[in-house]
Write an enzyme that holds these catalytic residues in place. Structure first.
Site, PDB file in Angstrom:
ATOM      1  CG  ASP A  38     -25.882 -97.259  39.056  1.00 30.69           C
ATOM      2  OD1 ASP A  38     -26.906 -97.974  39.063  1.00 30.69           O
ATOM      3  OD2 ASP A  38     -25.639 -96.426  39.955  1.00 30.69           O
ATOM      4  CG  ASP A  88     -25.879 -98.449  22.181  1.00 28.96           C
ATOM      5  OD1 ASP A  88     -25.538 -99.277  21.327  1.00 28.96           O
ATOM      6  OD2 ASP A  88     -25.313 -97.346  22.330  1.00 28.96           O
ATOM      7  CE  LYS A 140     -29.039 -93.814  38.258  1.00 30.74           C
ATOM      8  NZ  LYS A 140     -28.038 -94.463  39.130  1.00 30.74           N
ATOM      9  CG  ASP A 145     -20.990-102.039  22.434  1.00 33.47           C
ATOM     10  OD1 ASP A 145     -21.896-102.552  21.746  1.00 33.47           O
ATOM     11  OD2 ASP A 145     -20.165-101.227  21.979  1.00 33.47           O
ATOM     12  CE1 TYR A 166     -29.713 -95.158  21.800  1.00 29.11           C
ATOM     13  CE2 TYR A 166     -29.516 -95.560  19.445  1.00 29.11           C
ATOM     14  CZ  TYR A 166     -29.004 -95.656  20.721  1.00 29.11           C
ATOM     15  OH  TYR A 166     -27.786 -96.256  20.916  1.00 29.11           O
TER      16      TYR A 166
HETATM   17  C1  IPM Z   1     -25.901-100.635  17.880  1.00 29.90           C
HETATM   18  C2  IPM Z   1     -25.139 -99.452  17.371  1.00 29.90           C
HETATM   19  C3  IPM Z   1     -26.124 -98.394  16.899  1.00 29.90           C
HETATM   20  C4  IPM Z   1     -26.967 -97.981  18.082  1.00 29.90           C
HETATM   21  C5  IPM Z   1     -25.498 -97.170  16.224  1.00 29.90           C
HETATM   22  C6  IPM Z   1     -24.583 -97.557  15.081  1.00 29.90           C
HETATM   23  C7  IPM Z   1     -26.548 -96.201  15.759  1.00 29.90           C
HETATM   24  O1  IPM Z   1     -24.288 -98.977  18.352  1.00 29.90           O
HETATM   25  O2  IPM Z   1     -26.663-101.239  17.091  1.00 29.90           O
HETATM   26  O3  IPM Z   1     -25.747-100.981  19.051  1.00 29.90           O
HETATM   27  O4  IPM Z   1     -26.577 -97.098  18.840  1.00 29.90           O
HETATM   28  O5  IPM Z   1     -28.034 -98.553  18.268  1.00 29.90           O
HETATM   29 MG    MG Z   2     -24.238-100.154  20.122  1.00 30.22          MG
END
Ligand code: IPM
Ligand code: MG
Length: 357
Positions: A224, A248, A192, A252, A141
């Site tokens: 993975d 990240d 990884k 999710d 990042y």
């Molecule tokens: C998160 C989001 C952010 C990230 C984006 C919006 C920059 O996906 O907080 O997980 O990738 O960190």
């Molecule tokens: Mg995210």
């Protein structure tokens, strides 16, 4: 002493869900002795519209001065064509970097009332309670060099750098070990290392830190496999520690185990427990303005704020119990709606929690 909270609603559903979280804070202030003062500022696309910058100086200054930041979400379709350095997402990354919020805590808890809303079988997710500790200020990042260059043959090439220094791994590993110590005493470090040098170093450093935590069982997993295990047998995990990009993605995925990404709060902490609190979902432009977004992730982020920055765990519990009561009542926004429950909008959900607290 009165604590200052910077409120940054942002874009899309951000302002809608933050408004409900603010109602919760206001009730705690009026009736439960919480000494806070709120100040709102624009961030993301909303700030770009006003000031041609997603993170204006005044907003950054407020966030730096505040004891805690409550953030909604940033981003929207109309900003996707802007130059990268003024895109809404840049504000989020700027806040994380400027406030040195290196430890991102993303709990994924399945409320038993929502077991039917998960896309996985109830027996796989019932009782799920995992914590992802995501490193937040390093990795690909922020790594340099980065960019798009033109090669000798005229072809363009994009590049980013996955990079971690030992101290960055060490400090986030400590946060994760400390958290594991207070929970199920199990930590899984995800990387990884079979392919990447940066991951090999990550693993080495985590093992070094582990020597200070003999009471915590450490394991390692390739990312993975971790992605697969999260949907195969997620309850094997207690605390996961991982880098920025892997965290990240995995967070999710973990969110979906719990039924809806609309349920998951997060805390991003510096080394002094100053924090930024936000739902892990984004600005959801597709449902923005419709009044149907789930405010619970943001409300639960306020609970994390009370626990980690404001030193008010009893009030945090009051919010969490309130959310649980509302779910018991069968009150649901559309993302967590199942047959036989009562569908409500964003403000009704917020009101229900405020009433149940
Ligand atoms: C998160 C989001 C952010 C990230 C984006 C919006 C920059 O996906 O907080 O997980 O990738 O960190
Ligand atoms: Mg995210």
């Amino acid at each position: 002493m009165t604590k200052k909270i910077a409120v940054l609603p942002g874009d899309g559903i951000g302002p809608e869900v933050v408004a409900e979280a603010v109602k919760v804070l206001e009730r705690l202030r009026r009736e439960f002795g919480l000494k806070i003062e709120l100040e709102t500022a624009p961030v993301g696309g909303a700030a770009y519209d006003l000031h041609k910058h997603p993170l204006p100086d005044a907003t950054l200054k407020l966030a730096k001065q505040a004891d805690a930041v409550l953030l909604g979400a940033v981003g929207g379709l109309k900003y996707d064509t802007l130059p990268r350095d003024v895109r809404p997402e840049k504000a989020l990354l700027g806040l994380r970097a400027e406030l040195k919020l290196f430890a991102n805590l993303r709990p994924a808890i399945l409320y038993p009332q929502l077991a039917a809303a998960s896309s996985l079988k109830p027996e796989i997710v019932a009782g799920l309670d995992i914590l992802i500790v995501r490193e937040l200020t390093g990795d690909i990042y922020f790594g340099e060099p980065r960019g798009v260059r033109t090669l000798a043959n005229g072809e363009r090439q994009g590049f980013n750098t996955m990079i971690y220094a030992e101290h960055e791994v060490e400090r986030v590993a400590r946060v994760a070990f400390d958290a594991a110590r207070k929970r199920g005493k199990k930590l899984c470090s995800v990387e990884k290392a079979n392919v990447l040098e940066v991951s090999g170093l990550w693993r080495e450093v985590v093992e070094r830190v582990a020597k200070e935590y003999a009471d915590v069982a450490l394991s390692h997993m390739y990312v993975d496999n971790a992605a697969m295990q999260l949907v195969r047998a997620p309850k094997q995990f207690d605390v996961i520690v991982t880098g920025n990009i892997f965290g990240d993605i995995l967070s999710d995925e973990a969110a979906m185990l719990t039924g809806s990404i609309g349920m998951l709060p997060s805390a991003s902490l510096d080394s002094n427990s100053k924090g930024m609190y936000e739902p892990i979902h984004g600005s959801a432009p597709d449902i923005a303005g419709k009044g149907i977004a789930n405010p619970l992730a943001t409300i639960l982020s306020v609970a994390m704020m009370l626990r980690y920055t404001l030193g008010a765990p009893v009030l945090a519990e009051r919010i969490e119990k309130g959310v649980s009561t509302v779910l018991d009542q069968g009150v649901r926004t559309s993302d967590i709606y199942t047959d036989g429950t009562k569908k409500v909008g964003t403000t009704q959900m917020g009101d229900a929690v405020v009433a149940a607290m």
